[in-house]
Design an enzyme around this catalytic site. Structure first.
Site, short mmCIF file in Angstrom:
data_model
loop_
_atom_site.label_atom_id
_atom_site.label_comp_id
_atom_site.label_asym_id
_atom_site.label_seq_id
_atom_site.Cartn_x
_atom_site.Cartn_y
_atom_site.Cartn_z
N HIS A 285 0.82 -1.20 0.00
CA HIS A 285 0.00 0.00 0.00
C HIS A 285 0.86 1.27 0.00
O HIS A 285 0.64 2.20 -0.78
CB HIS A 285 -0.91 -0.02 1.23
CG HIS A 285 -1.78 1.19 1.38
ND1 HIS A 285 -3.07 1.22 0.93
CD2 HIS A 285 -1.52 2.40 1.91
CE1 HIS A 285 -3.57 2.42 1.17
NE2 HIS A 285 -2.66 3.16 1.78
N GLU A 289 1.41 3.79 -3.26
CA GLU A 289 1.00 5.19 -3.14
C GLU A 289 2.15 6.13 -3.52
O GLU A 289 1.97 7.08 -4.29
CB GLU A 289 0.54 5.46 -1.70
CG GLU A 289 0.03 6.85 -1.44
CD GLU A 289 -1.18 7.21 -2.28
OE1 GLU A 289 -2.03 6.32 -2.53
OE2 GLU A 289 -1.28 8.38 -2.70
N ASN A 293 2.57 8.70 -6.94
CA ASN A 293 2.90 10.12 -6.85
C ASN A 293 4.09 10.47 -7.73
O ASN A 293 4.09 11.49 -8.42
CB ASN A 293 3.21 10.50 -5.40
CG ASN A 293 1.96 10.81 -4.60
OD1 ASN A 293 1.34 11.84 -4.80
ND2 ASN A 293 1.59 9.91 -3.72
C1 W6P Z 1 6.22 14.74 -6.33
C2 W6P Z 1 5.14 14.94 -5.29
C3 W6P Z 1 5.33 13.67 -4.51
C4 W6P Z 1 4.64 13.22 -3.39
C5 W6P Z 1 5.00 11.98 -2.85
C6 W6P Z 1 5.99 11.21 -3.41
C7 W6P Z 1 6.66 11.66 -4.53
C8 W6P Z 1 6.32 12.90 -5.07
N1 W6P Z 1 6.85 13.55 -6.18
O1 W6P Z 1 6.49 15.55 -7.22
#
Ligand code: W6P
Length: 416
Positions: A285, A289, A293
């Site tokens: 999970h 996630e 992103n």
């Molecule tokens: C991004 C925004 C973010 C949140 C979490 C993990 C990776 C990333 N990269 O630009």
């Protein structure tokens, strides 16, 4: 809807302390459980779940800023109350007629087979099969499985409740919403920390249910391929394997969402073959996630038509105290002013955050970005077993996410 007597007993149990269970305790308890151990575990959960649920009911009733009055929050509170009632209405083993005395002396599995403790205790082999015990266990498991299912839509429904509060503020022209710039305002700190506590508690409750259900179902025979499992805990969780699966899943979603072929590559580096005790579904999970992103950032920075996106790197480091997984993307990073928003239950860069997993045509569409709860909840999963999640951004270049997972599995379960 609920009897005054029931609501009284909710208030009473909310005053009792919740009992934390460490990962180590979960494993020691669930390792080759005898029928007596299974029964003890079930009895513990039949008491512990109502205590934890009661704490949530009382908190849901006393939220600041009128959040308790939002219809969706009331629905969620009713689920917690209903589940409390289900568990307290269920007979105990004693009232169900389980001959508790017949179980005396059965505590030690394997005590009568060379003392090795390597065999499952088999009551029928001793002529001690107890139908009432099996029947009660089955009833109990059915009950907690039903509870788990009832609460499946909790995150979505609470998110809905927070939206209802914002709409309420708008109608009331509340100063809570006085945003001159039009930028979304972060939630008041008290609501933010309520949500952190609430979702952390939910992880603990679902861990308790998931583990109990799994131990009851596997107590007679180990399912194939689950030799290293104790319930839903794998004592040899293979990080590389889980990361590879999470990467496949994230890339599939990315391809479907952006209609790109392949999408950015995800490279696994470092000590990816490390094995440690963890809940593989939690690990999956979190990685899923974070990778979503990163994929989103890379595709949106370099464009869907880019012919060679920069790779996303997953580096695994194994220390004595923890295992750290660094996920690096070249997705342009996050402006420093936006960093605090990352952990609020509203941060999203999705152009059209919707509570439904459907697009404007009403087709099912895998959510590349949900309603901005992904990151804070991922950090709660990490913290639940003593780990943490940190994000370091280099604006104009990319983001590094550091996922720390604790190896010292005897830390107490955090219980808000
Ligand atoms: C991004 C925004 C973010 C949140 C979490 C993990 C990776 C990333 N990269 O630009």
């Amino acid at each position: 809807k609920f009897s005054p007597a029931l609501l009284e007993s909710v208030k009473k149990l909310a005053l009792q302390p919740q009992t934390p269970v460490s990962l180590r305790q979960f494993v020691e308890f669930g390792h080759r459980p005898s029928p007596t151990t299974i029964l003890r575990g079930n009895q513990f959960v039949q008491h512990e779940l109502p205590v934890r649920l009661a704490h949530r009911v009382v908190e849901l009733e006393n939220l600041p800023h009128g959040l308790s009055d939002m219809p969706s929050i009331k629905r969620v509170k009713d689920w917690y109350t209903q589940s409390f009632e289900d568990l307290t209405n269920l007979p105990t083993p004693e009232t169900f007629g389980v001959p508790i005395n017949a179980l005396k002396g059965m505590e030690k599995p394997g005590a009568d087979n060379n003392g090795g403790g390597l065999k499952y205790f088999n009551p029928s082999a001793n002529g001690n099969d107890i139908p009432e015990l099996d029947a009660w266990n089955a009833e109990f498991i059915k009950c907690i499985e039903g509870i788990k299912r009832r609460h499946d839509p909790t995150v979505k429904t609470v998110a809905q409740g927070v939206l209802e509060l914002k709409e309420h503020w708008q109608r009331a022209k509340s100063p809570m919403l006085k945003n001159v710039t039009g930028a979304p305002l972060p939630l008041p700190t008290v609501i933010q920390s309520f949500l952190d506590r609430f979702y952390l508690s939910r992880i603990g409750i679902r861990m308790l249910i998931g583990q109990t259900v799994s131990l009851n179902k596997s107590s007679k025979a180990t399912p194939p391929g689950h030799e290293d499992y104790v319930g839903i805990i794998c004592t040899k969780t293979n990080l590389g394997q889980v990361a590879w699966e999470a990467a496949q899943d994230a890339r599939t979603i990315c391809q479907d969402y952006y209609g790109v072929w392949g999408g950015p590559e995800i490279k696994l580096l470092g000590k990816t073959d490390v094995e440690f005790m963890y809940v593989p579904s939690h690990l999956h999970h979190m990685l899923f996630e974070l990778l979503k992103n990163s994929l989103r950032a890379v595709v949106e920075r370099h464009g869907v038509d880019c012919d060679e996106w920069p790779d996303i790197k997953v580096v695994v480091a194994e220390g004595k105290e923890d295992i750290t997984i660094k996920i690096s993307d070249e997705g342009g990073g996050i402006p420093r002013s936006g960093m605090p928003l990352i952990w609020t239950y509203m941060y999203t860069t999705a152009e059209n955050p919707s509570l439904e997993d459907t697009d404007s045509r009403g087709d099912f569409r895998a959510p590349m970005a949900g309603y901005g709860y992904g990151l804070p909840i991922t950090r709660l999963y990490a913290r639940y077993f003593g780990g943490d999640l940190r994000l370091i951004s280099m604006e104009g270049y990319g983001t590094d996410a550091y996922l720390h997972l604790s190896r010292l599995s005897n830390e107490d379960e955090p219980l808000p």
